[in-house]
Write an enzyme that holds these catalytic residues in place. Structure first.
Site, mmCIF file in Angstrom:
data_model
loop_
_atom_site.group_PDB
_atom_site.id
_atom_site.type_symbol
_atom_site.label_atom_id
_atom_site.label_comp_id
_atom_site.label_asym_id
_atom_site.label_seq_id
_atom_site.Cartn_x
_atom_site.Cartn_y
_atom_site.Cartn_z
ATOM 1 N N TRP A 491 44.673 41.489 41.235
ATOM 2 C CA TRP A 491 46.100 41.881 41.504
ATOM 3 C C TRP A 491 46.254 42.850 42.874
ATOM 4 O O TRP A 491 47.155 43.786 42.890
ATOM 5 C CB TRP A 491 46.309 42.708 40.256
ATOM 6 C CG TRP A 491 46.104 42.209 38.940
ATOM 7 C CD1 TRP A 491 46.858 40.971 38.473
ATOM 8 C CD2 TRP A 491 44.944 42.149 38.080
ATOM 9 N NE1 TRP A 491 46.317 40.481 37.348
ATOM 10 C CE2 TRP A 491 45.192 41.286 36.970
ATOM 11 C CE3 TRP A 491 44.042 43.229 37.815
ATOM 12 C CZ2 TRP A 491 44.239 41.165 35.908
ATOM 13 C CZ3 TRP A 491 43.019 42.829 36.774
ATOM 14 C CH2 TRP A 491 43.296 42.195 36.011
ATOM 15 N N HIS A 492 45.479 42.540 43.836
ATOM 16 C CA HIS A 492 45.741 43.289 45.013
ATOM 17 C C HIS A 492 46.322 42.519 46.050
ATOM 18 O O HIS A 492 45.910 42.547 47.381
ATOM 19 C CB HIS A 492 44.101 43.701 45.534
ATOM 20 C CG HIS A 492 43.562 44.724 44.527
ATOM 21 N ND1 HIS A 492 42.033 45.146 44.809
ATOM 22 C CD2 HIS A 492 43.897 45.246 43.461
ATOM 23 C CE1 HIS A 492 41.989 45.775 43.888
ATOM 24 N NE2 HIS A 492 42.858 46.034 42.913
ATOM 25 N N TYR A 493 47.335 41.541 45.860
ATOM 26 C CA TYR A 493 47.750 40.886 46.750
ATOM 27 C C TYR A 493 48.586 41.659 47.656
ATOM 28 O O TYR A 493 49.179 42.556 47.293
ATOM 29 C CB TYR A 493 48.678 39.564 46.072
ATOM 30 C CG TYR A 493 49.598 40.143 45.139
ATOM 31 C CD1 TYR A 493 50.813 40.607 45.318
ATOM 32 C CD2 TYR A 493 49.495 40.161 43.634
ATOM 33 C CE1 TYR A 493 51.651 41.090 44.247
ATOM 34 C CE2 TYR A 493 50.143 40.751 42.671
ATOM 35 C CZ TYR A 493 51.555 40.992 43.035
ATOM 36 O OH TYR A 493 52.340 41.538 42.058
#
Length: 552
Positions: A491-493
């Site tokens: 979830w680090h886009y």
């Protein structure tokens, strides 16, 4: 036949574990979360006038938007627009134990987490609540690495950077208390050579460390929304359930050379009514809607590649070829096991930072188990069986692989289409191979022995949930195949409107006056082990910088 026997044994084992009290769940009731004092300046968008004027309009009350709004409100009138609601009346959002439920209990309208799936088929999520993704994440807090500051394209005042981090940390960051699984992971990392041990630190350092957490000792979450406590209440208004449709642009020849200026935004409330928020002289519109939301709003406002916007029938305000380009997501790979010992819920608290670009982390959860088997001897229990599952995962530095974001619809409520092109660059794949090999070393460490099950004749093994690591971990091709087959997200886009392509070194949109982006869409690399610390710092940092600019 083997699979049926194995499933039967697993189900029987789980029943036995339940009877022995090994599988357990927390019986603690969720804490009553009293609304914080600053809720008095937060209102539903339906309560706002159809038109009003502000010095600064911030689109997105997320990880960066909340600290930015709080800072600017010290001297100017600020409107913060958030498409979701408030987190404080949602027990799962506010609770450590509600993390998985928040990510899975989603809908298309108002759930705090909004799910999306990349074109590769990897499920993902974005925040849709005041606090943004800092209100739905695993809470790990760690500052950025040196490489991020060197390669970000910004000229940083490091003294102000440190002061901005500290401003955040005083309010919402805590030292976690390690329990069974996190202690074992710490010991295993040190055993396999992830040195030195850096103890508890918020700094990014090679080696093994305990990071900060935005969950306090009671398990209560503290997100960037809590930073609104610093706001000057007479100067700020926060509208929730306010969906911004587009930025209002006007032609305006100026000394800067740009002939397009942002003059406000159009947003819609829950009843479908439109509102116009406009900026005063010298004011700005600031997009802080995240790596998906900010590029999407640029497209819908007519800022993007001319030919592409024309295919959607969107009037072109500025031909900007790089909006939606240079999108990245850090791939996550790992393994999960069912341990034979009691286990607690623990989110990421310990991290191992290796020299070759892998970040090793772990979590444990007690989750409901639903067996596909039915037995005349076992009646369906009144409550579900709960099973402990532990996970070891690795995230790679960077990444280098470049993706692309485009519209799926002209309706801003519909997620854009995104392809991250995981492992398309060989360097990312090499880092994943190295990281997953290190997971193999961790599993073979003495610290992990208590998490293996005992079999006949003294044999011991892990009971994996999902794909195990390959047996031949020395084979690069086999390990690379594992990375590709098991890729998921952490979830680090980020990216989609990066510095030097879409925004300048002050995060102003190139070619547009009075429009700035302050969020992860401007990043070309993910900062450190988790970006939330740096995004909150960025909101505070840019707010201070903008205040200084106005004082000149």
């Amino acid at each position: 036949m083997t699979k049926r026997i194995d499933s039967s044994l697993l189900y029987t084992a789980l029943v036995v574990l339940l009877l022995l009290g090994v599988v357990h769940r927390s019986n603690a009731r969720p804490r009553v979360n009293r609304p914080p004092g600053f809720m008095r300046f937060i209102s539903n968008a339906t309560d706002f006038a159809s038109e009003d004027y502000y010095d600064y309009i911030i689109v997105g009350g997320g990880t960066a938007g909340c600290p930015l709004a709080a800072t600017l409100s010290q001297s100017f009138r600020v409107l913060l627009l958030e498409r979701g609601g408030v987190p404080y009346n949602r027990p799962n959002v506010m609770s450590h134990d509600g993390f998985l439920t928040t990510l899975t209990d989603v809908n298309n309208f108002d759930s705090p987490a909004q799910s999306f799936i990349s074109e590769e088929g990897v499920p993902n999520a974005r925040g849709r609540v005041l606090g943004g993704s800092s209100a739905i994440n695993a809470g790990f807090y760690s500052r950025a690495d040196k490489q991020f500051f060197e390669n970000s394209g910004l000229v940083w005042d490091l003294s102000s950077v440190n002061q901005s981090y500290e401003w955040v940390e005083r309010a919402i960051v805590f030292r976690p208390q390690l329990r069974t699984w996190q202690t074992a992971i710490r010991d295993a990392l040190l055993e396999v050579g992830v040195h030195p041990f850096n103890g508890f630190t918020l700094e990014h350092k090679v080696g093994t460390k305990i990071g900060g957490s935005t969950f306090d000792r009671t398990g209560r979450r503290h997100s960037s929304a809590d930073l609104l406590r610093y706001a000057r209440s007479s100067n700020i208004r926060v509208a929730v359930y306010a969906t911004v449709e587009r930025v209002l642009l006007a032609s305006s020849p100026s000394v800067s050379g740009s002939n397009v200026s942002a003059i406000g935004v159009v947003y819609r409330d829950q009843l479908g009514r439109f509102h116009h928020a406009l900026i005063r002289d010298r004011g700005e519109v600031i997009l802080s809607a995240g790596a998906l939301g900010s590029p999407q709003l640029l497209f819908l406002s007519g800022i993007g590649p001319r030919s592409y916007l024309s295919t959607w029938g969107i009037p072109v305000a500025l031909d900007q070829p790089h909006v939606g380009d240079f999108v990245y997501d850090n791939p996550r790979n790992g393994i999960s096991i069912v341990p034979p010992v009691p286990m607690e819920n623990s989110l990421i608290q310990v991290v191992g930072v290796t020299e070759d670009g892998a970040f090793l982390e772990a979590a444990s959860n007690v989750i409901p188990f639903a067996s596909p088997l039915h037995s005349v001897f076992i009646r369906a229990p009144a409550s579900p069986l709960y099973v402990p599952v532990t996970t070891i995962m690795e995230k790679i530095l960077g990444p280098v692989s470049i993706g692309l974001l485009r519209l799926a619809s002209t309706d801003v409520r519909i997620n854009p289409v995104v392809r991250f092109n995981y492992f398309s660059d060989p360097q990312d794949l090499e880092r994943c191979v190295n990281g997953t090999r290190k997971i193999g070393e961790i599993l073979r460490s003495r610290a992990m022995q208590d998490f293996m099950i005992r079999e006949w004749f003294g044999n011991r093994r892990f009971r994996f949930v999902g794909a195990p690591l390959p047996v031949d971990q020395s084979n690069d091709l086999v390990m690379a195949d594992f990375c590709r087959r098991t890729v998921s997200t952490i979830w680090h886009y980020h990216g989609g409107a990066v510095v030097g392509k879409v925004v300048d070194s002050d995060l102003k949109v190139i070619g547009v006056n009075s429009l700035r982006l302050v969020d992860g869409s401007t990043f070309n690399i993910s900062p450190g082990t988790n970006p939330q610390a740096t995004l909150m710092m960025l909101g505070r940092y840019m707010g201070l910088k903008m205040l200084r600019e106005r004082m000149r």
